[in-house]
Design a protein around this motif. Structure first.
Motif, mmCIF file in Angstrom:
data_model
loop_
_atom_site.group_PDB
_atom_site.id
_atom_site.type_symbol
_atom_site.label_atom_id
_atom_site.label_comp_id
_atom_site.label_asym_id
_atom_site.label_seq_id
_atom_site.Cartn_x
_atom_site.Cartn_y
_atom_site.Cartn_z
ATOM 1 N N LEU A 160 0.820 -1.208 0.000
ATOM 2 C CA LEU A 160 0.000 0.000 0.000
ATOM 3 C C LEU A 160 0.865 1.273 0.000
ATOM 4 O O LEU A 160 0.518 2.270 -0.658
ATOM 5 N N GLY A 161 1.984 1.229 0.703
ATOM 6 C CA GLY A 161 2.894 2.372 0.688
ATOM 7 C C GLY A 161 3.467 2.618 -0.697
ATOM 8 O O GLY A 161 3.537 3.755 -1.166
ATOM 9 N N CYS A 162 3.890 1.534 -1.366
ATOM 10 C CA CYS A 162 4.415 1.671 -2.734
ATOM 11 C C CYS A 162 3.331 2.125 -3.701
ATOM 12 O O CYS A 162 3.581 2.961 -4.581
ATOM 13 N N ALA A 163 2.120 1.590 -3.557
ATOM 14 C CA ALA A 163 1.018 1.977 -4.437
ATOM 15 C C ALA A 163 0.665 3.446 -4.252
ATOM 16 O O ALA A 163 0.441 4.170 -5.238
ATOM 17 N N LEU A 164 0.617 3.904 -3.003
ATOM 18 C CA LEU A 164 0.327 5.309 -2.734
ATOM 19 C C LEU A 164 1.423 6.210 -3.320
ATOM 20 O O LEU A 164 1.136 7.272 -3.874
ATOM 21 N N PHE A 165 2.651 5.784 -3.221
ATOM 22 C CA PHE A 165 3.768 6.539 -3.775
ATOM 23 C C PHE A 165 3.653 6.657 -5.294
ATOM 24 O O PHE A 165 3.810 7.738 -5.862
ATOM 25 N N ILE A 166 3.328 5.538 -5.941
ATOM 26 C CA ILE A 166 3.277 5.519 -7.407
ATOM 27 C C ILE A 166 2.021 6.199 -7.942
ATOM 28 O O ILE A 166 2.077 6.957 -8.916
ATOM 29 N N VAL A 167 0.879 5.950 -7.313
ATOM 30 C CA VAL A 167 -0.398 6.440 -7.848
ATOM 31 C C VAL A 167 -0.687 7.887 -7.451
ATOM 32 O O VAL A 167 -1.254 8.644 -8.239
ATOM 33 N N ALA A 168 -0.290 8.307 -6.245
ATOM 34 C CA ALA A 168 -0.663 9.640 -5.783
ATOM 35 C C ALA A 168 0.522 10.605 -5.741
ATOM 36 O O ALA A 168 0.429 11.716 -6.276
ATOM 37 N N PHE A 169 1.620 10.205 -5.111
ATOM 38 C CA PHE A 169 2.724 11.142 -4.906
ATOM 39 C C PHE A 169 3.419 11.534 -6.203
ATOM 40 O O PHE A 169 3.602 12.721 -6.482
ATOM 41 N N LEU A 170 3.841 10.560 -6.985
ATOM 42 C CA LEU A 170 4.603 10.875 -8.199
ATOM 43 C C LEU A 170 3.832 11.725 -9.207
ATOM 44 O O LEU A 170 4.373 12.717 -9.713
ATOM 45 N N PRO A 171 2.558 11.389 -9.528
ATOM 46 C CA PRO A 171 1.843 12.276 -10.461
ATOM 47 C C PRO A 171 1.680 13.701 -9.941
ATOM 48 O O PRO A 171 1.849 14.664 -10.690
ATOM 49 N N LEU A 172 1.353 13.842 -8.644
ATOM 50 C CA LEU A 172 1.224 15.186 -8.086
ATOM 51 C C LEU A 172 2.557 15.936 -8.092
ATOM 52 O O LEU A 172 2.605 17.139 -8.371
ATOM 53 N N PHE A 173 3.623 15.237 -7.799
ATOM 54 C CA PHE A 173 4.948 15.855 -7.778
ATOM 55 C C PHE A 173 5.327 16.394 -9.157
ATOM 56 O O PHE A 173 5.772 17.538 -9.293
ATOM 57 N N PHE A 174 5.136 15.588 -10.193
ATOM 58 C CA PHE A 174 5.501 16.039 -11.536
ATOM 59 C C PHE A 174 4.541 17.103 -12.070
ATOM 60 O O PHE A 174 4.955 18.019 -12.775
ATOM 61 N N TYR A 175 3.256 16.998 -11.721
ATOM 62 C CA TYR A 175 2.292 18.011 -12.140
ATOM 63 C C TYR A 175 2.613 19.357 -11.481
ATOM 64 O O TYR A 175 2.552 20.411 -12.116
ATOM 65 N N HIS A 176 2.982 19.315 -10.210
ATOM 66 C CA HIS A 176 3.346 20.538 -9.504
ATOM 67 C C HIS A 176 4.604 21.170 -10.119
ATOM 68 O O HIS A 176 4.681 22.397 -10.274
ATOM 69 N N GLY A 177 5.564 20.353 -10.485
ATOM 70 C CA GLY A 177 6.761 20.871 -11.150
ATOM 71 C C GLY A 177 6.437 21.516 -12.480
ATOM 72 O O GLY A 177 6.987 22.571 -12.821
ATOM 73 N N TYR A 178 5.523 20.901 -13.230
ATOM 74 C CA TYR A 178 5.096 21.472 -14.510
ATOM 75 C C TYR A 178 4.407 22.819 -14.298
ATOM 76 O O TYR A 178 4.697 23.793 -15.001
ATOM 77 N N LYS A 179 3.507 22.894 -13.327
ATOM 78 C CA LYS A 179 2.787 24.141 -13.080
ATOM 79 C C LYS A 179 3.725 25.241 -12.589
ATOM 80 O O LYS A 179 3.566 26.404 -12.948
ATOM 81 N N ASP A 180 4.718 24.887 -11.760
ATOM 82 C CA ASP A 180 5.690 25.883 -11.315
ATOM 83 C C ASP A 180 6.520 26.403 -12.478
ATOM 84 O O ASP A 180 6.807 27.595 -12.570
ATOM 85 N N TYR A 181 6.912 25.513 -13.370
ATOM 86 C CA TYR A 181 7.682 25.934 -14.557
ATOM 87 C C TYR A 181 6.841 26.877 -15.413
ATOM 88 O O TYR A 181 7.326 27.903 -15.887
ATOM 89 N N TYR A 182 5.556 26.555 -15.589
ATOM 90 C CA TYR A 182 4.658 27.381 -16.391
ATOM 91 C C TYR A 182 4.470 28.747 -15.720
ATOM 92 O O TYR A 182 4.478 29.780 -16.378
ATOM 93 N N LYS A 183 4.333 28.755 -14.374
ATOM 94 C CA LYS A 183 4.144 30.000 -13.653
ATOM 95 C C LYS A 183 5.392 30.879 -13.755
ATOM 96 O O LYS A 183 5.293 32.095 -13.915
ATOM 97 N N LYS A 184 6.578 30.272 -13.691
ATOM 98 C CA LYS A 184 7.819 31.041 -13.813
ATOM 99 C C LYS A 184 7.975 31.592 -15.223
ATOM 100 O O LYS A 184 8.485 32.693 -15.418
ATOM 101 N N ALA A 185 7.543 30.822 -16.222
ATOM 102 C CA ALA A 185 7.625 31.305 -17.600
ATOM 103 C C ALA A 185 6.699 32.491 -17.820
ATOM 104 O O ALA A 185 7.037 33.421 -18.560
ATOM 105 N N ILE A 186 5.541 32.479 -17.190
ATOM 106 C CA ILE A 186 4.595 33.588 -17.337
ATOM 107 C C ILE A 186 5.090 34.825 -16.593
ATOM 108 O O ILE A 186 4.926 35.944 -17.057
ATOM 109 N N SER A 187 5.700 34.620 -15.427
ATOM 110 C CA SER A 187 6.084 35.775 -14.605
ATOM 111 C C SER A 187 7.270 36.540 -15.186
ATOM 112 O O SER A 187 7.571 37.633 -14.731
ATOM 113 N N LYS A 188 7.961 36.008 -16.184
ATOM 114 C CA LYS A 188 9.097 36.731 -16.772
ATOM 115 C C LYS A 188 8.658 37.778 -17.740
ATOM 116 O O LYS A 188 7.682 37.854 -18.286
#
Length: 144
Positions: A116-144
């Motif tokens: 369950l720990g591995c499943a939670l890591f793969i299904v919830a943590f990793l997608p949110l982590f990469f999506y958050h990184g994408y949104k931060d990159y997009y926000k930094k690109a807009i703020s320039k």
């Protein structure tokens, strides 16, 4: 000075042209500019309009207003997303560590806790982590 419908439409078109894409924000800025022109003591529309735009900081500041509004609105969702990432990361890491400890000690429930720990890591943590990184990159690109 009383504004005509053509003058109000001219101001609204200019606001859209100079970078205010949000309809709600454009209506608010249009209202502020029209109020400044109507309460001012200038009788010439062009001079009063230039004075109102200078009060906002010029045409460059108008696109900055739209950008700042987007950053303020997206800040709340960014903080919420970061909290979810932290929660899912901590819970999945704790479950994996507990599962490994249980496995070493040969206690019951080790396999399911680790899984369950591995499943939670793969299904919830990793997608949110990469999506958050994408949104931060997009926000930094807009703020320039």
């Amino acid at each position: 000075m009383i504004l005509t419908e053509e003058q109000i439409e001219y101001i609204a078109t200019n606001l859209e042209f100079y970078g205010i894409a949000s309809g709600e924000l454009r209506a608010d800025v249009l209202d502020h500019i029209c109020t400044h022109i109507e309460t001012g003591d200038l009788d010439d529309f062009d001079a009063a309009y230039d004075s109102a735009i200078r009060q906002f900081g010029g045409y460059q500041a108008l696109s900055g207003i739209e950008r700042d509004r987007y950053l303020m609105v997206s800040l709340k969702s960014s903080l919420w997303r970061q909290k979810l990432i932290n929660i899912f990361g901590c819970v999945s890491a704790c479950m994996i560590c507990i599962g490994i400890l249980f496995k070493f000690m040969h206690w019951p429930g080790a396999t399911i806790t680790f899984f369950l720990g591995c499943a939670l890591f793969i299904v919830a943590f990793l997608p949110l982590f990469f999506y958050h990184g994408y949104k931060d990159y997009y926000k930094k690109a807009i703020s320039k």
